[in-house]
Structure formats: structure tokens, C-alpha cells
Write a protein that holds these residues in place. Structure first.
Motif, PDB file in Angstrom:
ATOM      1  N   LEU A  48     -41.154   6.689  21.113  1.00  0.00           N
ATOM      2  CA  LEU A  48     -42.450   6.056  21.346  1.00  0.00           C
ATOM      3  C   LEU A  48     -42.385   4.538  21.347  1.00  0.00           C
ATOM      4  N   VAL A  49     -41.647   3.975  20.405  1.00  0.00           N
ATOM      5  CA  VAL A  49     -41.671   2.520  20.236  1.00  0.00           C
ATOM      6  C   VAL A  49     -40.747   1.824  21.231  1.00  0.00           C
ATOM      7  N   LEU A  50     -39.493   2.269  21.312  1.00  0.00           N
ATOM      8  CA  LEU A  50     -38.535   1.573  22.175  1.00  0.00           C
ATOM      9  C   LEU A  50     -38.958   1.518  23.642  1.00  0.00           C
ATOM     10  N   PRO A  51     -39.454   2.607  24.257  1.00  0.00           N
ATOM     11  CA  PRO A  51     -39.904   2.479  25.651  1.00  0.00           C
ATOM     12  C   PRO A  51     -40.994   1.427  25.831  1.00  0.00           C
ATOM     13  N   ARG A  52     -41.898   1.314  24.885  1.00  0.00           N
ATOM     14  CA  ARG A  52     -42.958   0.316  24.991  1.00  0.00           C
ATOM     15  C   ARG A  52     -42.412  -1.102  24.806  1.00  0.00           C
ATOM     16  N   VAL A  53     -41.479  -1.254  23.872  1.00  0.00           N
ATOM     17  CA  VAL A  53     -40.876  -2.571  23.667  1.00  0.00           C
ATOM     18  C   VAL A  53     -40.076  -2.983  24.889  1.00  0.00           C
ATOM     19  N   PHE A  54     -39.272  -2.075  25.423  1.00  0.00           N
ATOM     20  CA  PHE A  54     -38.499  -2.385  26.623  1.00  0.00           C
ATOM     21  C   PHE A  54     -39.419  -2.790  27.771  1.00  0.00           C
ATOM     22  N   ALA A  55     -40.502  -2.054  27.944  1.00  0.00           N
ATOM     23  CA  ALA A  55     -41.402  -2.321  29.070  1.00  0.00           C
ATOM     24  C   ALA A  55     -41.980  -3.718  28.994  1.00  0.00           C
ATOM     25  N   VAL A  56     -42.489  -4.110  27.822  1.00  0.00           N
ATOM     26  CA  VAL A  56     -43.121  -5.424  27.710  1.00  0.00           C
ATOM     27  C   VAL A  56     -42.077  -6.536  27.766  1.00  0.00           C
ATOM     28  N   VAL A  57     -40.917  -6.333  27.125  1.00  0.00           N
ATOM     29  CA  VAL A  57     -39.879  -7.368  27.115  1.00  0.00           C
ATOM     30  C   VAL A  57     -39.363  -7.642  28.530  1.00  0.00           C
ATOM     31  N   MET A  64     -44.211  -4.970  19.471  1.00  0.00           N
ATOM     32  CA  MET A  64     -43.982  -4.516  18.100  1.00  0.00           C
ATOM     33  C   MET A  64     -45.236  -4.642  17.245  1.00  0.00           C
ATOM     34  N   ALA A  65     -46.061  -5.659  17.495  1.00  0.00           N
ATOM     35  CA  ALA A  65     -47.314  -5.761  16.746  1.00  0.00           C
ATOM     36  C   ALA A  65     -48.225  -4.577  17.070  1.00  0.00           C
ATOM     37  N   GLY A  66     -48.329  -4.221  18.357  1.00  0.00           N
ATOM     38  CA  GLY A  66     -49.168  -3.087  18.729  1.00  0.00           C
ATOM     39  C   GLY A  66     -48.646  -1.775  18.162  1.00  0.00           C
ATOM     40  N   CYS A  67     -47.342  -1.544  18.279  1.00  0.00           N
ATOM     41  CA  CYS A  67     -46.765  -0.295  17.774  1.00  0.00           C
ATOM     42  C   CYS A  67     -46.824  -0.231  16.245  1.00  0.00           C
ATOM     43  N   PHE A  68     -46.584  -1.361  15.588  1.00  0.00           N
ATOM     44  CA  PHE A  68     -46.601  -1.379  14.125  1.00  0.00           C
ATOM     45  C   PHE A  68     -47.971  -0.993  13.587  1.00  0.00           C
ATOM     46  N   HIS A  69     -49.015  -1.594  14.114  1.00  0.00           N
ATOM     47  CA  HIS A  69     -50.354  -1.290  13.610  1.00  0.00           C
ATOM     48  C   HIS A  69     -50.786   0.120  14.011  1.00  0.00           C
ATOM     49  N   GLY A  70     -50.313   0.593  15.153  1.00  0.00           N
ATOM     50  CA  GLY A  70     -50.612   1.976  15.499  1.00  0.00           C
ATOM     51  C   GLY A  70     -49.975   2.959  14.533  1.00  0.00           C
ATOM     52  N   MET A  71     -48.770   2.668  14.099  1.00  0.00           N
ATOM     53  CA  MET A  71     -48.079   3.556  13.157  1.00  0.00           C
ATOM     54  C   MET A  71     -48.650   3.459  11.742  1.00  0.00           C
ATOM     55  N   GLN A  72     -49.450   2.433  11.462  1.00  0.00           N
ATOM     56  CA  GLN A  72     -50.034   2.262  10.133  1.00  0.00           C
ATOM     57  C   GLN A  72     -51.374   2.959   9.969  1.00  0.00           C
ATOM     58  N   VAL A  73     -51.887   3.579  11.018  1.00  0.00           N
ATOM     59  CA  VAL A  73     -53.197   4.236  10.935  1.00  0.00           C
ATOM     60  C   VAL A  73     -53.122   5.417   9.985  1.00  0.00           C
ATOM     61  N   GLU A  74     -54.084   5.487   9.088  1.00  0.00           N
ATOM     62  CA  GLU A  74     -54.183   6.600   8.140  1.00  0.00           C
ATOM     63  C   GLU A  74     -55.654   6.872   7.858  1.00  0.00           C
ATOM     64  N   GLY A  75     -55.966   8.089   7.497  1.00  0.00           N
ATOM     65  CA  GLY A  75     -57.307   8.404   6.994  1.00  0.00           C
ATOM     66  C   GLY A  75     -58.244   8.922   8.052  1.00  0.00           C
ATOM     67  N   ASP A  76     -58.862   8.044   8.843  1.00  0.00           N
ATOM     68  CA  ASP A  76     -59.901   8.477   9.768  1.00  0.00           C
ATOM     69  C   ASP A  76     -59.801   7.683  11.068  1.00  0.00           C
ATOM     70  N   ALA A  77     -60.692   8.083  12.012  1.00  0.00           N
ATOM     71  CA  ALA A  77     -60.661   7.462  13.335  1.00  0.00           C
ATOM     72  C   ALA A  77     -61.103   6.004  13.304  1.00  0.00           C
ATOM     73  N   GLU A  78     -61.856   5.609  12.279  1.00  0.00           N
ATOM     74  CA  GLU A  78     -62.312   4.221  12.198  1.00  0.00           C
ATOM     75  C   GLU A  78     -61.134   3.263  12.104  1.00  0.00           C
ATOM     76  N   GLN A  79     -60.063   3.711  11.457  1.00  0.00           N
ATOM     77  CA  GLN A  79     -58.898   2.843  11.322  1.00  0.00           C
ATOM     78  C   GLN A  79     -58.208   2.587  12.653  1.00  0.00           C
ATOM     79  N   VAL A  80     -58.384   3.472  13.620  1.00  0.00           N
ATOM     80  CA  VAL A  80     -57.800   3.230  14.940  1.00  0.00           C
ATOM     81  C   VAL A  80     -58.383   1.961  15.533  1.00  0.00           C
ATOM     82  N   GLY A  81     -59.710   1.836  15.480  1.00  0.00           N
ATOM     83  CA  GLY A  81     -60.347   0.621  15.983  1.00  0.00           C
ATOM     84  C   GLY A  81     -59.954  -0.606  15.199  1.00  0.00           C
ATOM     85  N   GLN A  82     -59.909  -0.476  13.877  1.00  0.00           N
ATOM     86  CA  GLN A  82     -59.544  -1.628  13.045  1.00  0.00           C
ATOM     87  C   GLN A  82     -58.119  -2.079  13.323  1.00  0.00           C
ATOM     88  N   ARG A  83     -57.206  -1.136  13.379  1.00  0.00           N
ATOM     89  CA  ARG A  83     -55.812  -1.486  13.625  1.00  0.00           C
ATOM     90  C   ARG A  83     -55.599  -2.028  15.038  1.00  0.00           C
TER      91      ARG A  83
END
Length: 369
Positions: A250-259, A321-340
Motif C-alpha cells: 500500500l505505501v510503497l506504490p503511493r510513495v513511488f508514484a508521487v516521487v 509519507m505524510a498521507g500514508c502515515f496519518h492514514g495508518m494512524q486511524v483508530e476508533g471511528d470514522a470521524e478520525q478519517v476526516g481528522q487524519r
């Protein structure tokens, strides 16, 4: 029978005794609590053998008086004794909320909390970068683990899908730079230097910087939302269960694409900006396209192009990496998706601007001016 609660004081072998009578219930207490407050001297015992009935309020009144005067309670039946024990067990001091802090204290507290949270986020992001590097090493040492199809698909989403909006934004920015520059330079009769301003500014700074900000808002937010949703639906946990590394899949393809796509998009943005500025110079200043292109070749050094192309992969890595990092930090509920998602975009743009300032100072010191 609603006999009013009452008491009388007597001496028994030199000890002061209060003998209660009537019903120690809320309806019958009357002014008993107030009269108990007026009792003077020490009281050794409270005799409740003559009371009719007692409820919780009556038990509390008797217990409070006995506690404050250090007296013993005697003469209770089994039920009344149990009730009194329950009242005593339930007694605990009330914890009042602390007074609200002052404005200065609250402001300093919020600032301190924000600094601590930023430090923790930066620490987590550095750890995530390390995990990304390890995943990249695993892919290099085991090429079959490279997700070619996923990477190509990300190339299309990040790069080809962004051509329209980046082209329109760059074209308009080029027009604005040329128009504002010509208005100011016209005061000194130096309209021709609008080409210098436009060419160097877009190739060296704005072309890459505005593209990075646009990609952070477009792709960085999408990465955080996609991975955050997958985290909530436990798809990432399922991938780990079957032995698939989320960092590699999930992470490496996105990093490669943007880089890899950000340098191309940045160059594309710079060219479109120059075209937009050239169009305005032709219409407003009467500078023909041939003259404009010749002037661009004379005044814009090749180092400006290299400066932009060197910065672009670094910006791309930070955004992905900032986008992927915060996406991987989501926990709890759907509200955190928007916050992250919001946090990922803000953090990526902030880091891009900070790095751009660092690169500006660095390239100036090494002579690439």
C-alpha cells in the motif's frame, strides 16, 4: 403514625446522653437538625432505642452529629443498624471541579499541548520513514515483491489525473505573475524584465511549490482517507494475517508514484506558467512569442531548472509519507478519517514550505543563484 422527631439530654454515670424519640424520617424531622446544632458540651452516647422508624435522611442526621461530636450510637434495631451502616459506607467527600484556569494559563497550556503533539507526530513520521526505507530494501532484495500494477495505477491517478487542474492553475498563476510584475516594472520603464521575473520564479520556485501543494491537497488527502478507511474496515489487519506487508503493498506504490511524478508535474507546471505569462506579455506588453522565447533562453540559467527538479522528489516523498502515515494512524471511528486527512494535508504543506526555505538557503550558499 407521624410522631415528630425529638430528643432530650440526660446524664448516665457522668456521661451526657441524647435520647431520641419519634420518627427519624424526612417528614418528621422538622427543626431537629437545627436544634442539634445548639447542643452544647460533649455528648458520649446517642440512644435511639425509642425511635419509631428511620429513613436515610434521619440516619444521615444522626450519623453526622455522632461523627462531629465523637459520640456512640446505641439502641438501633437490625434494619436501622443496616441502614446506618449503608449511610456511613456511602459517605465520601465531594470532589469539586477545579476552578477554570486563567486566560494566560489556558493559552500556555494549549501551546504546550500543541508542541508536545507536534513532537510526537514528528517522531512517529520519522519512524514511518524508517519503516518505508526498510520496506524499500526488502523490495530491492526481493524484486518479485514489487507491486508493479499497483504502482502504475498510482502513476495514472497521481500524474495523469492531475494534469488538467495543475495546468489550469499554472496557466492562471503565470498570467497573474506577469500582470503584477509588468504593473510594477512599468513605473521604471523596465517591462522587459517581466520575462526575467516570470521565467526564473516559475522554474525555480513556484512551479514546483504550487504543484507540491496541489498534490498534497489532492493525492495526500486521498492516501490518508483510503488507508484510514482500510484501517477501520480491518483490511490492513487482514493483509498482515495472510502474510502481505501493508508497507510494500500500500505505501510503497503511493510513495513511488508521487516521487517519480512530481518532477514531471512540476516541469509541466513551470512550462504552462511560462506560456500563460508569455500570452499576457504578448497581449499587454506587445512582446512577440519569438522575442519572449529568446529572452527566456538568455536570462534563465539551466541551474534554475535543476533546482526545481532536485526539490521535487523530496517534496513528493514528504507528501506521500505524510498521507500514508496519518492514514495508518486511524483508530476508533470514522470521524478520525476526516481528522487524519486534514492533518495529513496541513502537515505535508507545512513540511514542503519548510523544506523549500531550506533548499533556497542551501542552493544560494552553494552558488546556484
Amino acid at each position: 403514625m407521624r410522631a415528630p422527631a425529638d430528643f432530650e439530654r440526660s446524664d448516665d454515670n457522668g456521661e451526657a446522653v441524647l435520647r431520641f424519640s419519634g420518627n427519624l424520617s424526612l417528614a418528621c424531622l422538622g427543626d431537629l437538625p437545627a436544634r442539634l446544632e445548639t447542643v452544647e458540651g460533649d455528648v458520649a452516647r446517642l440512644d435511639l432505642s425509642d425511635i419509631g422508624r428511620m429513613d436515610t435522611v434521619g440516619a444521615w442526621v444522626v450519623h453526622r452529629f455522632a461523627r462531629d461530636r465523637g459520640a456512640r450510637i446505641e439502641g438501633l434495631g437490625a434494619d436501622e443498624q443496616h441502614l446506618l451502616e449503608q449511610v456511613i459506607a456511602a459517605e465520601h467527600p465531594i470532589q469539586l471541579p477545579p476552578p477554570p484556569p486563567g486566560s494566560l494559563t489556558r493559552a500556555l497550556s494549549e501551546i504546550g499541548g500543541a508542541v508536545i503533539n507536534s513532537g510526537k507526530t514528528l517522531y512517529g513520521l520519522l519512524g514511518f520513514m524508517g519503516a518505508t526505507v526498510l520496506a524499500l530494501w526488502h523490495v530491492i532484495t526481493h524484486p518479485r515483491r514489487f507491486r508493479f500494477n499497483a504502482t502504475v495505477q498510482r502513476f495514472e491517478v497521481v500524474g495523469v489525473g492531475a494534469l488538467g487542474i495543475i495546468g489550469l492553475m499554472s496557466f492562471l498563476i503565470g498570467i497573474v505573475i506577469a500582470q503584477q510584475g509588468s504593473v510594477q516594472l512599468r513605473q521604471f520603464g523596465a517591462e522587459i524584465y517581466t520575462i526575467n521575473l516570470l521565467g526564473r520564479l516559475t522554474l525555480r520556485e513556484l512551479g514546483i511549490l504550487m504543484t507540491a501543494i496541489m498534490i498534497a491537497g489532492r493525492s495526500g488527502s486521498a492516501f490518508a482517507a483510503q488507508l484510514g478507511t482500510m484501517k477501520l474496515t480491518e483490511e490492513i489487519d487482514a493483509m498482515r494475517t495472510i502474510g502481505v506487508s501493508p508497507m510494500e503493498a500500500l505505501v510503497l506504490p503511493r510513495v513511488f508514484a508521487v516521487v517519480f511524478m512530481l518532477p514531471l508535474l512540476g516541469f509541466y507546471s513551470s512550462i504552462i506558467s511560462i506560456l500563460g505569462g508569455g500570452l499576457l506579455c504578448w497581449v499587454d506588453l506587445g512582446i512577440t512569442p519569438v522575442t519572449f522565447i529568446q529572452r527566456i533562453r538568455e536570462v534563465v540559467p539551466l541551474t534554475d531548472l535543476w533546482v526545481g527538479l532536485v526539490k521535487a522528489p523530496v517534496f513528493g516523498a514528504i507528501i506521500a509519507m505524510a498521507g500514508c502515515f496519518h492514514g495508518m494512524q486511524v483508530e476508533g471511528d470514522a470521524e478520525q478519517v476526516g481528522q487524519r486527512t486534514t492533518t495529513a494535508v496541513v502537515q505535508a504543506i507545512f513540511l514542503v514550505i519548510v523544506l523549500d526555505a531550506f533548499f533556497a538557503v542551501f542552493f544560494t550558499n552553494v552558488g546556484w543563484t
